[in-house]
Design an enzyme around this catalytic site. Structure first.
Site, PDB file in Angstrom:
ATOM      1  N   ASP A  31       0.838  -1.207   0.000  1.00 55.15           N
ATOM      2  CA  ASP A  31       0.000   0.000   0.000  1.00 55.15           C
ATOM      3  C   ASP A  31       0.869   1.250   0.000  1.00 55.15           C
ATOM      4  OD1 ASP A  31      -2.487  -1.385   2.285  1.00 55.15           O
ATOM      5  OD2 ASP A  31      -2.248  -1.556   0.110  1.00 55.15           O
ATOM      6  N   TYR A  37      -2.834 -10.913   3.973  1.00 56.88           N
ATOM      7  CA  TYR A  37      -3.194  -9.534   4.284  1.00 56.88           C
ATOM      8  C   TYR A  37      -2.772  -9.251   5.717  1.00 56.88           C
ATOM      9  CZ  TYR A  37      -5.930  -9.316  -0.004  1.00 56.88           C
ATOM     10  OH  TYR A  37      -6.326  -9.316  -1.312  1.00 56.88           O
TER      11      TYR A  37
END
Lengths: 139, 556
Positions: B370, B514
């Site tokens: 990210d 994740y």
């Protein structure tokens, strides 16, 4: 080689809020919107998850203010936004109590992808947290 | 910063004019000792070739028929089934002299001396005496080694300033030649006993002659294995519809269809392949009745429709570090506006784009992080595909310069290192091996409970043997990924107390895990989460990727 170092002092203010109300951390991911149904008994909240104004996804759950001791056993829950249901929370089938014990975390009802990308249009039938609190006379 | 997606405006095109000493009709000299010998040698060569395919009088008949329709000498060679390309490069007057001698062998009237059709080597043609244009190649084959054909290609090559050593040729001929040549073949067959099985198609000698000319003019090697392709498409408006009659011939099985392309009506079905197929099944009588028979004269020469130079993609790979929490990996645009000013792909791509002088680039990496996650340690493996580079070979020194410029451009926040050219066969490594790849991460975690020694010990104990977690598709990616559960392995976990409510956690996980959802639980959709393991709520405040375990770039 860059060494990772974490300055915890940066977060003192943040965790003060967190420690007061452990669910505050959710605020960085979700914004709460409220809808009051016409019979004024069932309150649902839409949690909007905006990723920096990217696509919005909504998590539907029962608000904390809901009176779970009321006499009725069956309620219709309205999402009050146009969209597609992405998921129903199957955990509720095994543990119904989750709905009231942990309404804002594991006890959510469903996840909906709104039809309108623009939050204002998508949630036009809902109240913001401040508006809701004002209408109910809460702090 | 934005990704430039321009074509020719981008790289300064070198403007080149025609060198003053060239004469438009002057032939490019091809080193060929055989023709210093003259017509006798040529005659020997041609007749020995003819022994194999056109016996006796047939060669005379072919020459006569083609002379009647004003075909050029080289097209005559094609129908005589000559495959020695050196013969094609002989001057036209020598070839016609050879044909005269061949016909003379059969005690027939020699060809007329006053052929209006012959070019002499140094002749400059004045418009009054303009010779007729060959109806079978529209003068393409005739000018294959003249500046008409070669100069436009050279001009474009110099304008883009390609730095290459070899080339390959791709030619598209005007569609009209198909019907014209078919017509000539039928004509010959009607007047001579000639099967025509070995007639040479126009493309092969043309490519050979043009290729040699370009080789001579640009100093490049003509090689079919070259990565640099010269595409030339020719057209001839006068004859481009001469296949239409086939729609009226039932035996041809040739139909045109009207389809909509981008809202406009377009006729399709008349590709060169379809025309050739239709002619193959059309009976000769039908062709003679409906088509153009014998081949008629043309009044215009060929035209160049497009010249496109293209070098196949070059791949450059390495590993990148991202030291900022405000830079995305690829451009992040939502509703027309950018969410991060810079991106890794652009910082690296724009620098390489300038150095290789390419049209565009594709950024491919082994996974991604990210915008608010740093990429530290050895960096993440990646490669860039550079489209149509004008300078396909850069030295290691220049790549090192690129590494420095990338750091400069990003304010030292993005580093690319180990940049090197990558062979195409190694590219799949980046995307495969997902299962065996390990990701090392480090993060700052908040807990709602007070951190205790027992808690830390318990986490470390679990962390030594590792755990397997179930992750439903995180809510934050649900709009673009399918709803499903993924089993992911946390191979190792290391916990360290940093304060009353803070932990530093280090993880070694399976690729595709994740991490953020493992910490906060994603509303109970990742189980067990770190919060579950210690019995309270948890949130992740900072995340860094320490290492991506993948051997990259590949060793030579």
């Amino acid at each position: 080689m860059i060494e990772e170092d974490y300055e915890t002092s940066r977060y003192t203010d943040l965790i003060e809020n967190y420690n007061r109300d452990p669910l505050t951390y959710l605020k960085q991911y979700y914004t709460k919107y409220y809808h009051v149904s016409t019979d004024k008994i069932v309150n649902t909240t839409n949690k909007k998850r905006p990723l920096h104004k990217e696509t919005v996804i909504c998590v539907i759950s029962v608000s904390k203010e809901f009176d779970s001791t009321a006499k009725r056993t069956e309620y219709k829950v309205r999402a009050c936004l146009a969209g597609w249901i992405v998921e129903f929370n199957k955990r509720l089938l095994e543990d119904e109590g989750l709905l009231f014990r942990k309404p804002y975390t594991e006890g959510y009802i469903a996840i909906i992808k709104p039809k309108h990308e623009n939050t204002q249009i998508a949630l036009e039938n809902c109240l913001t947290e401040d508006e809701y609190k004002a209408s109910r006379g809460l702090d | 910063m934005s990704k430039k997606r321009l074509w020719s405006d981008d790289h300064a095109l070198v403007s080149v004019g025609l060198p003053p000493e060239t004469d438009k009709w002057k032939r490019i000299k091809i080193e060929n000792p055989s023709f210093s010998e003259g017509v006798d040698f040529l005659y020997q060569k041609v007749t020995s070739e003819l022994q194999k395919t056109c016996h006796g009088k047939i060669s005379r008949d072919i020459i006569n028929v083609l002379s009647d329709i004003s075909a050029c000498a080289r097209c005559t060679l094609r129908f005589l089934s000559i495959r020695d390309w050196n013969v094609y490069s002989a001057p036209e007057e020598l070839l016609f002299e050879t044909f005269r001698r061949i016909c003379a062998n059969f005690d027939v009237e020699p060809l007329s001396e006053t052929r209006a059709n012959v070019y002499t080597t140094e002749e400059i043609i004045s418009p009054r005496e303009s010779p007729t244009i060959c109806p079978l190649c529209f003068d393409l084959l005739r000018f294959a080694d003249k500046l008409d054909c070669v100069w436009p290609i050279c001009e474009k090559y110099y304008a883009h300033d390609y730095k290459v050593t070899d080339f390959n040729l791709n030619i598209v001929l005007p569609s009209g030649v198909i019907v014209k040549n078919h017509s000539a073949l039928i004509r010959i067959q009607r007047l001579a006993a000639f099967t025509g099985d070995y007639v040479v198609d126009l493309k092969a000698p043309y490519k050979s002659l043009l290729g040699s000319s370009i080789q001579e003019a640009l100093g490049l090697q003509h090689s079919s294995g070259s990565k640099f392709l010269i595409n030339v498409e020719y057209c001839h408006p006068e004859t481009q519809e001469n296949h239409r009659f086939l729609t009226r011939v039932s035996s041809a099985n040739f139909q045109l269809k009207k389809i909509k392309v981008k809202g406009k009506d377009v006729w399709t079905g008349d590709s060169r392949q379809n025309i050739a197929k239709a002619l193959a099944v059309t009976g000769d009588d039908d062709f003679i009745e409906y088509g153009e028979y014998p081949p008629t004269a043309v009044t215009e020469r060929f035209q160049i429709l497009t010249i496109r130079l293209e070098h196949s993609p070059i791949f450059v790979g390495g590993r990148y570090l991202k030291l900022s929490r405000d830079i995305s990996q690829t451009p992040w645009v939502v509703s027309g506006s950018r969410l991060t000013e810079k991106s890794v792909s652009e910082c690296i791509g724009e620098i390489l784009r300038e150095k290789y002088r390419c049209d565009d680039y594709n950024f491919v990496s082994a996974g991604r992080e990210d915008a608010n996650v740093r990429m530290l340690g050895n960096g993440r493996p990646f490669y860039l595909g550079l489209i149509n580079p004008r300078e396909p070979c850069l030295s290691q020194h220049e790549l090192n310069d690129a590494e420095m410029e990338i750091a400069e451009l990003s304010g030292k926040l993005i580093r690319a290192h180990k940049l090197k050219p990558i062979d195409e066969c190694h590219l799949p490594t980046i995307k495969t091996g997902e299962e065996s790849k390990y990701i090392f991460t480090s993060m700052l975690v908040w807990l709602s409970k007070m951190v205790s020694t027992e808690m830390v010990n318990k986490l470390n104990e679990i962390g030594t043997s590792g755990i397997t977690i179930d992750q439903w598709t995180p809510i934050r990616v649900l709009q673009r990924r399918a709803l499903m559960v993924r089993k992911k392995r946390i191979h190792n976990l290391l916990a360290e107390a940093l304060g009353e409510h803070f932990l530093r956690i280090e993880l070694r996980t399976e690729a595709g895990t994740y991490i953020k959802e493992f910490i906060h639980g994603d509303l109970g959709r990742t189980t067990p989460s770190l919060g579950n393991l210690v019995g309270c709520d948890a949130d992740i405040l900072e995340l860094d990727v320490i290492d991506v375990e993948l051997a990259w770039p590949p060793e030579d």
